[in-house]
Design a protein around this motif. Structure first.
Motif, PDB file in Angstrom:
ATOM      1  N   GLY A   1     -30.100 -26.822  -9.070  1.00  0.00           N
ATOM      2  CA  GLY A   1     -29.285 -26.135 -10.052  1.00  0.00           C
ATOM      3  C   GLY A   1     -28.814 -27.063 -11.149  1.00  0.00           C
ATOM      4  N   ASN A   2     -29.646 -27.249 -12.178  1.00  0.00           N
ATOM      5  CA  ASN A   2     -29.297 -28.184 -13.247  1.00  0.00           C
ATOM      6  C   ASN A   2     -28.080 -27.756 -14.039  1.00  0.00           C
ATOM      7  N   SER A   3     -27.813 -26.459 -14.086  1.00  0.00           N
ATOM      8  CA  SER A   3     -26.706 -25.960 -14.897  1.00  0.00           C
ATOM      9  C   SER A   3     -25.484 -25.605 -14.069  1.00  0.00           C
ATOM     10  N   GLY A   4     -25.508 -25.949 -12.797  1.00  0.00           N
ATOM     11  CA  GLY A   4     -24.384 -25.639 -11.929  1.00  0.00           C
ATOM     12  C   GLY A   4     -24.723 -24.522 -10.967  1.00  0.00           C
ATOM     13  N   MET A   5     -23.674 -23.966 -10.367  1.00  0.00           N
ATOM     14  CA  MET A   5     -23.851 -22.944  -9.347  1.00  0.00           C
ATOM     15  C   MET A   5     -22.966 -21.741  -9.634  1.00  0.00           C
ATOM     16  N   ILE A   6     -23.464 -20.580  -9.268  1.00  0.00           N
ATOM     17  CA  ILE A   6     -22.685 -19.353  -9.304  1.00  0.00           C
ATOM     18  C   ILE A   6     -22.724 -18.754  -7.908  1.00  0.00           C
ATOM     19  N   ASN A   7     -21.556 -18.572  -7.323  1.00  0.00           N
ATOM     20  CA  ASN A   7     -21.453 -18.071  -5.960  1.00  0.00           C
ATOM     21  C   ASN A   7     -20.921 -16.639  -5.999  1.00  0.00           C
ATOM     22  N   ILE A   8     -21.727 -15.697  -5.508  1.00  0.00           N
ATOM     23  CA  ILE A   8     -21.315 -14.295  -5.420  1.00  0.00           C
ATOM     24  C   ILE A   8     -20.781 -14.064  -4.012  1.00  0.00           C
ATOM     25  N   VAL A   9     -19.485 -13.798  -3.916  1.00  0.00           N
ATOM     26  CA  VAL A   9     -18.831 -13.635  -2.614  1.00  0.00           C
ATOM     27  C   VAL A   9     -18.707 -12.145  -2.319  1.00  0.00           C
ATOM     28  N   LEU A  10     -19.313 -11.717  -1.216  1.00  0.00           N
ATOM     29  CA  LEU A  10     -19.244 -10.317  -0.805  1.00  0.00           C
ATOM     30  C   LEU A  10     -17.954 -10.058  -0.032  1.00  0.00           C
ATOM     31  N   LYS A  11     -17.550  -8.814  -0.019  1.00  0.00           N
ATOM     32  CA  LYS A  11     -16.278  -8.457   0.601  1.00  0.00           C
ATOM     33  C   LYS A  11     -16.334  -8.643   2.112  1.00  0.00           C
ATOM     34  N   LYS A  12     -15.216  -9.133   2.632  1.00  0.00           N
ATOM     35  CA  LYS A  12     -15.040  -9.223   4.075  1.00  0.00           C
ATOM     36  C   LYS A  12     -13.549  -9.204   4.365  1.00  0.00           C
TER      37      LYS A  12
END
Length: 815
Positions: free
Chosen positions: A221-232
């Motif tokens: 990930g050269n441009s960083g990270m995006i984390n999609i967090v699902l509901k729990k």
């Protein structure tokens, strides 16, 4: 009564604030809450206030034994308050912190039967949370999120853009790593796009944008990270929610889902299911000019192509898990989740080919029918061991997933003859593209604090990916299907990555330093079975990272960060098979792609945590870019990934979190950056650069009687990507919601892209390539939704997170 309710609300908000500390940390405060009968009071809201000005210092919840603790508290005078539904608020005497710890002992809270039935604890996170190391978009609080997909939600995140193929850029830089619940997906770009399109917004909790990750995370990930967090949810007792929505764009859309949670004692069981249908109609136009080797001359032929696509999407998401809290030191978890559905791309294309003088040379009509079916299932086993209450922890994660993607394609082209219709010819080709991807991941992490101001983090991760992609094309000849070996292709890919990391952090008064180093050994095998071609690679790389944070006072904070990162080729990018969009445009992979390497630096300043200014610079060598090529003699255009010489990105961004009025909160993001691509593809001299301006604003309005509204706006000026230059565009969306049934239910009405500004107008000029494109997305959508929550709002203080929080984004296999 109002004061008591306000106190509970404030205390809950204090917990959500995450226990912010200020100044130099020197002491701790602990205690234990119990009822008159001696029973522990679980999950009560406890807050620490400064005695001098009654300002909130920290907030927390009591654990399952009623215990609570505030750590790293500056040496001042405080008082503690504790509240819980059905009990009178407790307030301690003044506490003067001069030593290392103050133990308040056992605190008895008196019951209040009147409050038991009338007090409700409510707390709401802001739509956008801006932190020094990341930006968090709380999707579950957004009115405008209803009825969208996870891919469309990404476009709302500050600094994020998504192109028509699903490629994500952050602050103008491509190569963003997408994670789901902190795990890499290991999917190809096409499969990942399908998965994100198939993930309903109702199942998404928040989106975290990490521009410069530490060595603890994968180096991809050269441009960083995006984390999609699902509901729990892991609230005590039985809890859950249901929702349903209906929408209209150019086609109908609908969705429904539910999530359930049961927590009792040491066991927490949870699950969810979402189903959605997403109708979509899109219009695409291309104008291609052919010069027969003389790019500067008047074109000999011009192709005018118009396509109308009907793209219905059916998707299902499910999840089931259990957490077992064996004791205060050991937590075990098992999780199964999956996604299955189908995506249809049914398009009709007209292609008018004329001579330079305007005479009609050809008028083919193509019907392209693609049916994609997928079934993705992932399993996780997790163990977390806490050695003590000082933060020393060891975690183990084991993950296994299988992704089955199958695509059926049919392309039927009729070459019309206006003068003599009987001379019209027909070309029919069908394809079957099965893709199987297996992923095995094991991960160990260990955290060891040294006192309150130093910490060591280390860990190991191994992953193995096995991809099998077998493309079979047949052509129709004299009424019989005949195998087409020139387009068929069998491709296998295996990848093993072993990685270890170490992070050391230390506080020196108001200066905090973190130094990290990650080492990754990558072994890949690309097997072109059809042509008996085998390409093997084995390389080891080091990825250092450095972070320095200086707190100047309670208003000003500065940070500097550096990291070296890598972007490996997508598995499908390495597969040289051809995917036809129409008879004159196709995509093909490149088995000789090299990984790209990036050095990133960022300097930022935070004022009161509300105004953040950041200056960033990055240099990428061997940057991978989808380059267009043109064969003039065949009137054909192709697109394939190639390594350009370099990519340079630098810019400045400004974030402002404002509260213009008590009923109005606004988060605004401004970014000015310059992108430059250099290369020598096809014997040319590529040097394409441009300065881009982007602006994103998110506004939330809270009115009386349960009404609230949301207004967002986005503008992006002209951008560059390789040989492409894209015209600027803007998007404005608005929505309103009403809380009903004692705030247990919500009704929402929203309209996305009111003025239908999301259109992509592009041009490409390089060597003999001469092309214009215009895509009109199906982005204007009106949605009506209803959601209902049930159960108790009692949140435990301990949340289990998977230790392999950086596992699933490259199952790169598939077409």
């Amino acid at each position: 009564m109002k004061n008591t309710t306000r106190n509970f609300t404030m205390l809950a908000a204090a917990w959500l604030a995450g226990g912010l500390a200020f100044g130099q940390n020197t002491a701790s405060v602990r205690g234990q809450l119990s009822s008159v009968s001696g029973q522990p009071i679980e999950y009560a809201t406890v807050a620490l206030f400064s005695a001098k000005d009654s300002l909130l210092a920290k907030g927390t919840l009591s654990d399952s034994t009623g215990k609570f603790m505030f750590e790293k508290v500056p040496g001042k005078t405080y008082y503690v308050t504790a509240g819980f539904v059905g009990y009178k608020t407790y307030t301690s005497t003044l506490i003067n912190l001069t030593g290392n710890e103050v133990n308040l002992g056992k605190i008895t809270m008196e019951a209040d039967e009147q409050l038991l039935q009338t007090v409700t604890v409510t707390a709401k996170k802001p739509l956008v949370e801006q932190r020094i190391d990341r930006t968090i978009l709380n999707i579950e609080n957004s009115i405008l999120a209803e009825g969208n997909t996870a891919l469309e939600l990404l476009e709302r995140a500050p600094g994020v853009t998504v192109d028509d193929e699903g490629n994500v850029s952050l602050k103008g830089r491509a190569g963003v790593t997408i994670m789901l619940n902190g795990k890499l997906t290991y999917l190809s770009q096409r499969e990942l796009t399908t998965l994100l399109r198939g993930t309903a917004s109702g199942s998404v909790s928040r989106i975290e944008i990490i521009a410069n990750p530490s060595a603890k995370y994968d180096a991809a990930g050269n441009s960083g990270m995006i984390n999609i967090v699902l509901k729990k949810s892991d609230k005590a007792g039985i809890n859950g929610s249901v929702y349903v929505n209906a929408a209209r764009s150019r086609a109908n859309r609908y969705g429904a889902g539910t999530n359930l949670n049961y927590r009792s004692g040491k066991v927490n069981v949870y699950g969810s299911y979402d189903r959605a249908y997403r109708g979509e109609i899109e219009y695409v136009s291309y104008v291609r000019r052919f010069h027969d080797g003389n790019p500067g001359a008047v074109p000999n032929r011009i192709s005018y192509q118009d396509t109308r696509t009907n793209e219905p999407l059916y998707t299902n998401n499910y999840k089931a898990g259990v957490d077992f809290f064996a004791n205060e030191k050991n937590t075990f978890g098992i999780l199964v989740k999956g996604n299955f559905g189908k995506y249809i791309n049914d398009n009709n294309t007209s292609n008018l080919l004329v001579s330079g003088a305007g005479d009609v040379l050809s008028r083919p009509q193509t019907h392209n029918d693609n049916l994609d079916r997928w079934n993705s299932t992932a399993y996780n086993a997790n163990w977390v061991h806490q050695f003590d209450d000082k933060g020393r922890e060891f975690s183990v994660d084991l993950d296994y997933s299988v992704n089955d993607n199958r695509s059926n394609q049919t392309m039927d082209t009729r070459y019309l003859n206006d003068e003599n219709p009987s001379l019209a010819t027909r070309s029919v080709r069908k394809g079957f593209v099965p893709s199987l991807t297996y992923v095995y991941v094991g991960k160990l992490d260990y955290v060891h604090p040294f006192g309150e101001k130093a910490k060591l983090e280390t860990g190991w991760k191994s992953s193995y990916v096995d991809v099998d992609n077998n493309l079979n094309y047949d052509t129709l000849s004299n009424g019989q299907w005949v195998k087409d070996p020139s387009w068929s292709n069998h491709f296998k890919y295996k990848e093993t990555i072993h990685a270890g990391y170490v992070n050391v952090s230390k506080e020196f008064g108001k200066l905090s330093l973190q130094l990290g180093l990650r080492g990754e050994n990558t072994q890949t095998t690309s097997n072109q079975v059809t042509t008996d071609s085998l390409v093997k690679r084995n390389y080891f790389q080091l990825f250092p990272s450095f972070f320095a944070t200086q707190t100047f006072n309670d208003k000003h904070t500065g940070q500097f960060s550096y990291s070296r990162r890598v972007e490996r080729p997508d598995y499908s990018d390495l597969n040289p098979f051809r995917f036809l969009r129409d008879p004159f445009l196709y995509y093909e992979g490149n088995p000789f792609l090299r990984p790209e390497l990036t050095h990133s630096l960022e300097l930022s300043h935070s004022l009161k945590g509300k105004f953040i200014t950041a200056i960033n610079y990055s240099y990428t060598s061997d940057v991978m870019n989808w380059m267009m090529g043109q064969v003039d003699s065949l009137n054909t255009t192709s697109q394939s990934p190639q390594n350009l010489k370099s990519f340079i990105n630098y810019g400045i961004s400004f974030t402002a979190s404002l509260q213009p009025a008590s009923w109005w909160s606004s988060n605004n993001f401004v970014n000015v950056y310059r992108n430059q691509y250099k290369g020598d593809q096809n014997g040319g001299d590529l040097n394409n650069s441009i300065v881009t301006f982007s602006f994103n604003t998110q506004n939330t309005f809270t009115f009386g009687n349960g009404y609230s509204a949301e207004l967002t706006g986005y503008y992006n000026s002209k951008t560059v990507y390789g040989v492409f230059v894209t015209k600027g565009y803007s998007v404005i969306s608005a929505g309103v919601q009403k809380s009903v049934f004692s705030k247990k239910a919500t009704v929402k009405l929203m309209v996305n892209d009111i003025f239908q500004g999301r259109q992509r107008i592009q041009r490409a000029r390089y060597e003999n390539l001469d092309m214009n494109g215009h895509i009109r997305f199906d982005s204007r959508m009106a949605t009506l939704s209803f959601s209902y929550r049930f159960g108790k709002d009692i949140i435990p203080s301990r949340r289990r997170q998977s230790g392999s929080e950086d596992i699933q984004n490259r199952v790169k296999g598939g077409s």
